[in-house]
Write a protein that holds these residues in place. Sequence first.
Motif, PDB file in Angstrom:
ATOM      1  N   GLY A 186       4.415  -3.558  -3.695  1.00 54.23           N
ATOM      2  CA  GLY A 186       3.340  -2.632  -4.046  1.00 54.23           C
ATOM      3  C   GLY A 186       2.450  -2.244  -2.882  1.00 54.23           C
ATOM      4  O   GLY A 186       1.343  -1.750  -3.078  1.00 54.23           O
ATOM      5  N   LEU A 187       2.928  -2.476  -1.657  1.00 49.94           N
ATOM      6  CA  LEU A 187       2.148  -2.127  -0.474  1.00 49.94           C
ATOM      7  C   LEU A 187       2.645  -0.812   0.118  1.00 49.94           C
ATOM      8  O   LEU A 187       3.838  -0.508   0.071  1.00 49.94           O
ATOM      9  CB  LEU A 187       2.255  -3.225   0.587  1.00 49.94           C
ATOM     10  N   ARG A 188       1.720  -0.084   0.686  1.00 48.50           N
ATOM     11  CA  ARG A 188       2.074   1.152   1.367  1.00 48.50           C
ATOM     12  C   ARG A 188       2.842   0.807   2.639  1.00 48.50           C
ATOM     13  O   ARG A 188       2.511  -0.130   3.352  1.00 48.50           O
ATOM     14  CB  ARG A 188       0.783   1.911   1.708  1.00 48.50           C
ATOM     15  N   VAL A 189       3.887   1.572   2.913  1.00 47.13           N
ATOM     16  CA  VAL A 189       4.700   1.356   4.110  1.00 47.13           C
ATOM     17  C   VAL A 189       4.021   2.061   5.283  1.00 47.13           C
ATOM     18  O   VAL A 189       3.822   3.269   5.251  1.00 47.13           O
ATOM     19  CB  VAL A 189       6.136   1.908   3.909  1.00 47.13           C
ATOM     20  N   THR A 190       3.635   1.273   6.296  1.00 46.49           N
ATOM     21  CA  THR A 190       3.034   1.835   7.502  1.00 46.49           C
ATOM     22  C   THR A 190       3.773   1.297   8.718  1.00 46.49           C
ATOM     23  O   THR A 190       4.417   0.241   8.649  1.00 46.49           O
ATOM     24  CB  THR A 190       1.540   1.466   7.637  1.00 46.49           C
TER      25      THR A 190
END
Length: 153
Positions: A11-15
């Motif tokens: 559930g984390l944004r891919v950066t």
Amino acid sequence: MDTSAILRGAGLRVTVQRIAVLQALALAPHTSADRIHTAVSGGGIALPTVHAILGDLASAGIIRRVSLPDADRALFEVEPDDNHHHMQCVRCGRLEVVSCTVGAAPCLHPAEDHGMRLLEASVTYRAICRECDSAPADAPRIPTKEQERISND
């Protein structure tokens, strides 16, 4: 390791920064935030950002924070679901993984749970490695790579 899929799955944004930190940690388990920062510093990632990313990854269950007795910095590893413990040489700082004898967390149960649901048991075996044990007590200590890594953090 498909870091993008791991991040999305948690559930984390891919950066770019999260990918770099996760990949650096996968290449060097039991690493401090400072060492990870050094590994990714070419990407222009600031140390506070590395700390924040490690916190996010740990909260999401992607990595595990390892706190050792007498250590002034936490170490991190990418094996949060692998139920294991650690053995650390008290002289040179060498750190080894020790498998849990039961396998599933928690592998140890306290005499009293105080009404709490036990999630895990974390054990650090304090030891003296063979090299340190066989060295004369007054011999100068030549730091191992592990000790240099820990002391440079």
